[in-house]
Design a protein around this motif. Structure first.
Motif, mmCIF file in Angstrom:
data_model
loop_
_atom_site.group_PDB
_atom_site.id
_atom_site.type_symbol
_atom_site.label_atom_id
_atom_site.label_comp_id
_atom_site.label_asym_id
_atom_site.label_seq_id
_atom_site.Cartn_x
_atom_site.Cartn_y
_atom_site.Cartn_z
ATOM 1 N N LEU A 192 49.139 39.070 36.257
ATOM 2 C CA LEU A 192 48.441 39.922 36.782
ATOM 3 C C LEU A 192 48.114 39.541 37.555
ATOM 4 O O LEU A 192 46.720 38.813 37.410
ATOM 5 C CB LEU A 192 48.087 41.040 35.484
ATOM 6 C CG LEU A 192 49.309 41.365 34.741
ATOM 7 C CD1 LEU A 192 48.207 42.064 33.555
ATOM 8 C CD2 LEU A 192 50.593 41.763 34.820
ATOM 9 N N MET A 193 47.523 39.897 39.373
ATOM 10 C CA MET A 193 46.592 39.943 39.711
ATOM 11 C C MET A 193 45.783 41.166 40.772
ATOM 12 O O MET A 193 47.013 41.958 41.148
ATOM 13 C CB MET A 193 47.091 39.639 41.015
ATOM 14 C CG MET A 193 46.746 38.644 42.154
ATOM 15 S SD MET A 193 47.222 37.048 43.991
ATOM 16 C CE MET A 193 47.341 36.236 42.496
ATOM 17 N N HIS A 194 44.156 40.837 41.374
ATOM 18 C CA HIS A 194 43.665 42.013 41.371
ATOM 19 C C HIS A 194 43.333 41.584 42.881
ATOM 20 O O HIS A 194 43.813 40.321 43.509
ATOM 21 C CB HIS A 194 42.661 41.560 40.929
ATOM 22 C CG HIS A 194 41.738 42.946 41.348
ATOM 23 N ND1 HIS A 194 40.061 43.036 41.765
ATOM 24 C CD2 HIS A 194 41.288 44.045 42.345
ATOM 25 C CE1 HIS A 194 39.509 43.992 41.937
ATOM 26 N NE2 HIS A 194 40.488 44.719 42.507
ATOM 27 N N THR A 195 43.998 42.226 43.631
ATOM 28 C CA THR A 195 44.704 42.216 44.998
ATOM 29 C C THR A 195 42.894 42.695 45.968
ATOM 30 O O THR A 195 43.118 42.177 47.270
ATOM 31 C CB THR A 195 45.853 43.126 45.458
ATOM 32 O OG1 THR A 195 45.664 44.339 45.658
ATOM 33 C CG2 THR A 195 46.877 42.488 45.594
ATOM 34 N N VAL A 222 47.875 45.047 41.181
ATOM 35 C CA VAL A 222 47.582 46.404 41.509
ATOM 36 C C VAL A 222 45.603 45.940 41.934
ATOM 37 O O VAL A 222 45.025 44.900 42.522
ATOM 38 C CB VAL A 222 46.611 46.703 40.259
ATOM 39 C CG1 VAL A 222 45.667 45.577 39.547
ATOM 40 C CG2 VAL A 222 46.149 48.278 39.758
ATOM 41 N N SER A 223 45.499 46.838 43.038
ATOM 42 C CA SER A 223 44.144 46.596 43.890
ATOM 43 C C SER A 223 42.602 47.245 43.367
ATOM 44 O O SER A 223 41.896 46.918 44.249
ATOM 45 C CB SER A 223 44.030 47.743 45.412
ATOM 46 O OG SER A 223 44.287 49.501 44.758
ATOM 47 N N SER A 224 42.774 47.907 42.097
ATOM 48 C CA SER A 224 41.497 47.986 41.617
ATOM 49 C C SER A 224 41.000 47.284 40.034
ATOM 50 O O SER A 224 42.254 47.133 38.946
ATOM 51 C CB SER A 224 41.600 49.557 41.187
ATOM 52 O OG SER A 224 42.268 49.529 39.918
ATOM 53 N N GLY A 225 39.973 46.902 40.147
ATOM 54 C CA GLY A 225 39.205 46.115 38.972
ATOM 55 C C GLY A 225 39.817 47.121 37.002
ATOM 56 O O GLY A 225 39.955 46.368 36.144
ATOM 57 N N SER A 226 39.076 48.292 37.154
ATOM 58 C CA SER A 226 39.726 49.185 36.330
ATOM 59 C C SER A 226 41.317 49.561 35.973
ATOM 60 O O SER A 226 42.078 49.421 34.887
ATOM 61 C CB SER A 226 38.818 50.391 36.448
ATOM 62 O OG SER A 226 39.411 50.880 37.770
ATOM 63 N N GLY A 227 42.394 49.533 37.104
ATOM 64 C CA GLY A 227 43.200 49.287 37.133
ATOM 65 C C GLY A 227 44.033 48.229 35.882
ATOM 66 O O GLY A 227 45.048 47.924 35.699
ATOM 67 N N LEU A 228 43.617 47.206 36.392
ATOM 68 C CA LEU A 228 44.447 45.206 36.122
ATOM 69 C C LEU A 228 43.150 45.435 35.281
ATOM 70 O O LEU A 228 44.124 45.386 33.795
ATOM 71 C CB LEU A 228 43.504 44.701 36.894
ATOM 72 C CG LEU A 228 43.327 43.042 36.361
ATOM 73 C CD1 LEU A 228 45.376 42.267 36.693
ATOM 74 C CD2 LEU A 228 42.603 42.097 36.969
ATOM 75 N N MET A 229 42.171 46.415 34.441
ATOM 76 C CA MET A 229 41.742 45.961 33.513
ATOM 77 C C MET A 229 42.946 46.554 32.106
ATOM 78 O O MET A 229 43.228 46.298 30.667
ATOM 79 C CB MET A 229 40.425 46.591 32.698
ATOM 80 C CG MET A 229 39.744 46.087 31.743
ATOM 81 S SD MET A 229 39.340 44.794 30.680
ATOM 82 C CE MET A 229 37.604 43.871 31.031
ATOM 83 N N ALA A 230 42.975 47.735 32.632
ATOM 84 C CA ALA A 230 44.369 48.624 31.980
ATOM 85 C C ALA A 230 45.560 47.936 31.120
ATOM 86 O O ALA A 230 46.001 47.799 30.504
ATOM 87 C CB ALA A 230 44.445 50.126 32.321
ATOM 88 N N ILE A 238 48.920 38.105 31.553
ATOM 89 C CA ILE A 238 47.212 37.615 31.449
ATOM 90 C C ILE A 238 46.918 38.375 32.880
ATOM 91 O O ILE A 238 47.384 37.829 33.754
ATOM 92 C CB ILE A 238 47.665 36.318 31.637
ATOM 93 C CG1 ILE A 238 48.792 36.198 30.147
ATOM 94 C CG2 ILE A 238 46.212 35.534 31.672
ATOM 95 C CD1 ILE A 238 48.566 34.411 29.804
ATOM 96 N N ALA A 239 45.693 38.778 32.381
ATOM 97 C CA ALA A 239 44.556 37.795 34.556
ATOM 98 C C ALA A 239 43.507 37.515 34.239
ATOM 99 O O ALA A 239 43.278 37.183 33.897
ATOM 100 C CB ALA A 239 44.813 39.830 34.802
#
Length: 303
Positions: A192-195, A222-230, A238-239
């Protein structure tokens, strides 16, 4: 907006920035006719046409381009002088505007804001949560908080705290797919990647003095940190996460380290930092107090 001695300069800058008399009037809380009169009055005073108007656009003339920079600096100096006077007369007060990464809004900052509001009741706070790199000058901010590595620019910077980036997954994901311990094993996993603020093609994983480069083919971006964490907490894959966000989840058993002997660094092996950028060395007292509160809270969480 109060119409003081600098009203015509405020109007001219607002029109130049928005390239519209209507949008400037809306931002200033004035009528379009009042905005037009103010610009015309300023042009008469300086003896030059500052703006070229058409049905579809408003653009600066060469004289207007030169005058715009001087007018904006004059307004900045006037605002700074007012803020300095407020600091001397009444302590920390006024409006504080800053931006911060999305994930900070659900992790560290709420505790900071609660404490800050109690200690500085005269300050109103306006926060822009975004993972994009924000220009504090263009957005009218006191400062912008960023993660990662300070970019080369004309802005001033202040380090808030250093951190590490960890690879993490949920216990459920690890139970289903196994626990990768070496970077080469990650190619068989869902990544999973944060963009935001930019898209990375590679991860650089450091173990002692050794750096391994991994070309990342993310299953989800995904463009948001909170979205990645969720997504990570839901077991999607894996992120790469900042330790200040990941460690509380690891401590409560909601996340586990992947490739636990490695951290994610720059290509040169450097660790990132959370930092603030701003345009002027003369930060108002309310901004200095907020940066101090953020540093203190980050230090308490790390200890």
């Amino acid at each position: 907006m109060e119409r003081g001695a600098l009203w015509e300069y405020q109007v001219f800058c607002a029109v130049a920035e928005r390239q519209s008399f209507v949008l400037a009037a809306r931002a200033l809380g004035a009528s379009p006719s009042a905005v037009t009169r103010a610009v015309q009055s300023l042009e008469r005073q300086v003896g030059a046409q500052l703006l070229l108007r058409s049905k579809s656009s408003v653009v600066l003339t060469p004289q207007g381009e030169s005058y715009f920079h001087s007018a904006r600096e004059l307004l900045r100096l006037e605002e700074q002088a007012r803020e300095d006077l407020q600091d001397v007369q009444g302590g920390t007060q006024g409006r504080l505007r800053f931006s911060a990464p999305d994930l900070l809004g659900v992790s560290l900052l709420p505790a900071v804001l609660r404490r800050y509001a109690d200690e500085h009741p005269g300050v109103s706070i306006d926060i822009l949560y975004t993972d994009k790199w924000v220009d504090p000058i263009a957005e009218g901010l006191d400062f912008a908080i960023r993660g990662g590595f300070p970019a080369s620019s004309d802005l001033l910077g202040a380090r808030l705290w250093p951190y590490e980036r960890l690879l993490c997954a949920s216990p459920g994901y690890v139970q289903r797919m196994g626990l990768p311990r070496e970077p080469v094993e990650l190619t068989a996993h869902r990544l999973l990647m944060h963009t935001g603020p930019r898209v990375l093609k590679d991860w650089h994983l450091r173990q002692d003095q050794r750096i391994v480069r991994l070309h990342v083919k993310p299953a989800v971006r995904v463009s948001s940190g909170s979205g990645l964490m969720a997504m990570v907490l839901q077991g999607m894959g894996i992120a790469r996460l900042a330790d200040w966000a990941a460690q509380p989840e690891i401590a409560r058993g909601a996340l586990v380290r992947v490739c636990p002997g490695y951290t994610v660094t720059s290509a040169q092996g450097a660790a990132p930092q959370v930092h603030a950028v701003y345009a002027s060395r003369s930060l108002p007292a309310r901004a200095r107090a907020m940066l101090t509160a953020i540093r203190q809270c980050a230090g308490e969480q790390a200890s």
